[in-house]
Design a protein around this motif. Sequence first.
Motif, PDB file in Angstrom:
ATOM      1  N   TRP A 104      32.278  60.835   5.821  1.00 19.61           N
ATOM      2  CA  TRP A 104      33.375  60.074   6.439  1.00 19.61           C
ATOM      3  C   TRP A 104      34.450  59.756   5.411  1.00 19.61           C
ATOM      4  N   ASN A 105      34.062  59.368   4.205  1.00 19.33           N
ATOM      5  CA  ASN A 105      35.032  59.130   3.140  1.00 19.33           C
ATOM      6  C   ASN A 105      35.874  60.376   2.891  1.00 19.33           C
ATOM      7  N   ASN A 106      35.202  61.506   2.746  1.00 19.99           N
ATOM      8  CA  ASN A 106      35.899  62.753   2.456  1.00 19.99           C
ATOM      9  C   ASN A 106      36.871  63.123   3.565  1.00 19.99           C
ATOM     10  N   TYR A 107      36.458  62.927   4.799  1.00 23.77           N
ATOM     11  CA  TYR A 107      37.289  63.308   5.932  1.00 23.77           C
ATOM     12  C   TYR A 107      38.541  62.449   6.018  1.00 23.77           C
ATOM     13  N   ARG A 108      38.362  61.150   5.786  1.00 28.01           N
ATOM     14  CA  ARG A 108      39.541  60.275   5.812  1.00 28.01           C
ATOM     15  C   ARG A 108      40.499  60.616   4.672  1.00 28.01           C
ATOM     16  N   ARG A 109      39.956  61.003   3.517  1.00 28.02           N
ATOM     17  CA  ARG A 109      40.798  61.292   2.359  1.00 28.02           C
ATOM     18  C   ARG A 109      41.520  62.634   2.489  1.00 28.02           C
ATOM     19  N   THR A 110      40.881  63.612   3.130  1.00 29.58           N
ATOM     20  CA  THR A 110      41.417  64.981   3.109  1.00 29.58           C
ATOM     21  C   THR A 110      41.685  65.598   4.481  1.00 29.58           C
ATOM     22  N   SER A 111      41.163  65.026   5.559  1.00 27.84           N
ATOM     23  CA  SER A 111      41.189  65.642   6.904  1.00 27.84           C
ATOM     24  C   SER A 111      40.419  66.958   6.928  1.00 27.84           C
ATOM     25  N   MET A 112      39.457  67.073   6.041  1.00 29.91           N
ATOM     26  CA  MET A 112      38.688  68.308   5.948  1.00 29.91           C
ATOM     27  C   MET A 112      37.199  68.000   5.891  1.00 29.91           C
ATOM     28  N   PRO A 113      36.382  68.953   6.382  1.00 25.77           N
ATOM     29  CA  PRO A 113      36.742  70.304   6.818  1.00 25.77           C
ATOM     30  C   PRO A 113      37.605  70.306   8.076  1.00 25.77           C
ATOM     31  N   SER A 114      38.583  71.194   8.123  1.00 28.46           N
ATOM     32  CA  SER A 114      39.545  71.230   9.223  1.00 28.46           C
ATOM     33  C   SER A 114      38.874  71.527  10.552  1.00 28.46           C
ATOM     34  N   ALA A 115      37.702  72.167  10.524  1.00 26.50           N
ATOM     35  CA  ALA A 115      36.991  72.459  11.773  1.00 26.50           C
ATOM     36  C   ALA A 115      36.650  71.192  12.533  1.00 26.50           C
ATOM     37  N   LEU A 116      36.593  70.048  11.839  1.00 25.53           N
ATOM     38  CA  LEU A 116      36.275  68.786  12.505  1.00 25.53           C
ATOM     39  C   LEU A 116      37.411  68.286  13.378  1.00 25.53           C
ATOM     40  N   LEU A 117      38.592  68.896  13.273  1.00 28.12           N
ATOM     41  CA  LEU A 117      39.730  68.438  14.057  1.00 28.12           C
ATOM     42  C   LEU A 117      39.638  68.854  15.521  1.00 28.12           C
ATOM     43  N   THR A 118      38.553  69.513  15.910  1.00 30.21           N
ATOM     44  CA  THR A 118      38.331  69.854  17.314  1.00 30.21           C
ATOM     45  C   THR A 118      38.503  68.609  18.168  1.00 30.21           C
ATOM     46  N   ASP A 119      39.290  68.699  19.195  1.00 34.45           N
ATOM     47  CA  ASP A 119      39.663  67.528  19.989  1.00 34.45           C
ATOM     48  C   ASP A 119      38.456  66.919  20.688  1.00 34.45           C
ATOM     49  N   ALA A 120      38.168  65.648  20.393  1.00 32.58           N
ATOM     50  CA  ALA A 120      37.057  64.969  21.055  1.00 32.58           C
ATOM     51  C   ALA A 120      37.319  64.792  22.541  1.00 32.58           C
ATOM     52  N   ALA A 121      38.590  64.783  22.941  1.00 31.46           N
ATOM     53  CA  ALA A 121      38.916  64.612  24.356  1.00 31.46           C
ATOM     54  C   ALA A 121      38.494  65.811  25.194  1.00 31.46           C
ATOM     55  N   SER A 122      38.107  66.915  24.525  1.00 29.51           N
ATOM     56  CA  SER A 122      37.601  68.054  25.289  1.00 29.51           C
ATOM     57  C   SER A 122      36.262  67.719  25.922  1.00 29.51           C
ATOM     58  N   ILE A 123      35.581  66.699  25.386  1.00 28.15           N
ATOM     59  CA  ILE A 123      34.314  66.258  25.951  1.00 28.15           C
ATOM     60  C   ILE A 123      34.517  65.017  26.802  1.00 28.15           C
ATOM     61  N   LEU A 124      35.215  64.047  26.260  1.00 28.56           N
ATOM     62  CA  LEU A 124      35.437  62.782  26.951  1.00 28.56           C
ATOM     63  C   LEU A 124      36.928  62.605  27.222  1.00 28.56           C
ATOM     64  N   PRO A 125      37.293  62.200  28.414  1.00 33.86           N
ATOM     65  CA  PRO A 125      38.715  62.006  28.718  1.00 33.86           C
ATOM     66  C   PRO A 125      39.374  60.984  27.794  1.00 33.86           C
ATOM     67  N   SER A 126      38.627  59.958  27.393  1.00 34.00           N
ATOM     68  CA  SER A 126      39.180  58.903  26.535  1.00 34.00           C
ATOM     69  C   SER A 126      38.176  58.544  25.443  1.00 34.00           C
ATOM     70  N   PRO A 127      38.078  59.357  24.415  1.00 30.83           N
ATOM     71  CA  PRO A 127      37.085  59.093  23.376  1.00 30.83           C
ATOM     72  C   PRO A 127      37.425  57.895  22.508  1.00 30.83           C
ATOM     73  N   GLY A 128      38.706  57.473  22.525  1.00 28.78           N
ATOM     74  CA  GLY A 128      39.130  56.355  21.697  1.00 28.78           C
ATOM     75  C   GLY A 128      39.664  56.823  20.360  1.00 28.78           C
ATOM     76  N   ASP A 129      40.193  55.890  19.593  1.00 26.47           N
ATOM     77  CA  ASP A 129      40.754  56.207  18.287  1.00 26.47           C
ATOM     78  C   ASP A 129      39.654  56.534  17.283  1.00 26.47           C
ATOM     79  N   PHE A 130      39.936  57.504  16.425  1.00 30.07           N
ATOM     80  CA  PHE A 130      38.988  57.810  15.361  1.00 30.07           C
ATOM     81  C   PHE A 130      38.957  56.632  14.390  1.00 30.07           C
ATOM     82  N   PRO A 131      37.776  56.126  14.043  1.00 31.30           N
ATOM     83  CA  PRO A 131      37.694  54.961  13.158  1.00 31.30           C
ATOM     84  C   PRO A 131      38.102  55.285  11.719  1.00 31.30           C
TER      85      PRO A 131
END
Length: 552
Positions: free
Chosen positions: A490-517
């Motif tokens: 989680w630290n790494n992702y917030r610092r770098t937005s990587m791995p970029s594969a994690l940017l897959t839209d959560a809304a594809s599963i849930l209509p309203s997943p909420g803000d990423f913490p």
Amino acid sequence: MKNIYKYKGSVLIGLLTSALMLVTSCETFDRDENLQIDQSALDPSRANIDLILNGIQNEFVKGLSENTAVATGVHVRAAEFVRMQHLFGTYTGPFSLTAANINALWTDFYTETLTDIRAVIAAGNASGQRGHVGIAKLIEAYTFVVLVDTFGEVPFTEALQGSQGVFNPKPDDGDVIYDAMFDLIEEAKADILAAKDADNLPEDLIYGGDADKWIKMANTLTLKMLVQTRLVDTDAKAKIEAILKEPLIDSKADDFEFKYLTVNSPVDSRHPSYIFNYGTGGANDYMNSFYVNLLLDDKGFADPRLRYYFYRQIEANPEGDDLPCADSSLRQNFCSLGSFYWTRDHGDNEGVPPDALRRTTYGLYPVGGAFDGDDFTTVANNSGAEGAGIFPIMLSSYVKFLRAEAALMLDTSDDPKMMLMEAIKASMDKVINFNTSEVDAAFAASQMDIDNYISFVMTKYDNAADQTARLDVIMEEYYIALWGNGYEAWNNYRRTSMPSALLTDAASILPSPGDFPRSFIYPAAALNLNTSLEEKGVIERVFWDRNENPIN
């Protein structure tokens, strides 16, 4: 998928402080002394400082990893955010991050860890036991770093002063706390070196009184903090170059990790994830489809660590009522992975079939479960390594990944490609040689498997179009090596937005997943007892998070 069930686990080994209270209250004493000393109070000057120090290490790990009593910890929630563990529902839904279900990690850190640290420091300074003091200071520094990384602003300068009438300690800015922790680390190193000279180091749980390893851990914590803050510190390169000249965690013999045992009575000392998932009722957690697929098929071949990370209970693929996503109206990135892996997609909360004795679960590394040798035996009948796992806090492989990132982004003296290669080798070595007595040789990773994997990644790195793409390669490999430590992922992702594969839209599963913490909300245990704290949203960033790239 933590907290879907009401777990009835025993308390993790580590309530040594409580045991100490019982021991000291039951000891024999002279009648006249009894009239003058309150035996119900734990007087640090009369306590066994070794037991308190071991209790500190236990409580710290409970808050960071997982508290068996309530199935939560920083790692648990963070791993759900970054698709390392299955997120059941929304980011701040009833099964994930709420003010009520993170109470235990706050009390594990403040009420237990930090309170006992102050007692050890006071007692150690009074008795000249500087080794105890130095180790306690390092755990304090790591604790406050975790608290800042997790919550942002937390009580520090006024914390733990209830006996002085400070009942509502104000929160301090995260950068102020980080600066204080840099200084505290240096103090701790001086204490430990003095204790080494005096041959007066305690036999602690983590390093067994090895002063050199504690010094390496101290320098490595500094390195971690410097890389973490590189976006807000214009002097980061010079500071990192300086710490690289100091001894660091460089091999698995130096790894900063907490080792669990196989004992389950009278106190359960097994890995928490093992406790929750290896029993007659079957596995409580689902593995995350995205993460499993990274090792199963993302590169076109299986990662050598696949059978060590995950364990399949049944030689069949889910179907019918066992595969709710097949009839779901929601578009899913992964429904069924095949190859007998029973997983769930990120955020999927489409019901829970009775598949606990069929779903894929944690394997041998790092929880001490079973190695997957195609035996397809349920966890109810396969104890694996009986929970003798580890919580990997800071491993040599992690250090090499951090050095690779710093070299690439700050042009430090390391070679980023070589550091990446060494990091992968260190991760493979750690995993492949973990509890080898449990590994079926017919299915063990071979050196050829490892060499082919490294060759693939190095080619990918060489072919990367630019610096950003090369960093993405580093961070994805770091992410895979972090299995078991969602906090650093989680630290790494917030610092770098990587791995970029994690940017897959959560809304594809849930209509309203909420803000990423970007940070945790404050727990109810803090808000209800401290009027100086006000609840905040999860979009509030910690001071070092200046990454403007999109994050889901």
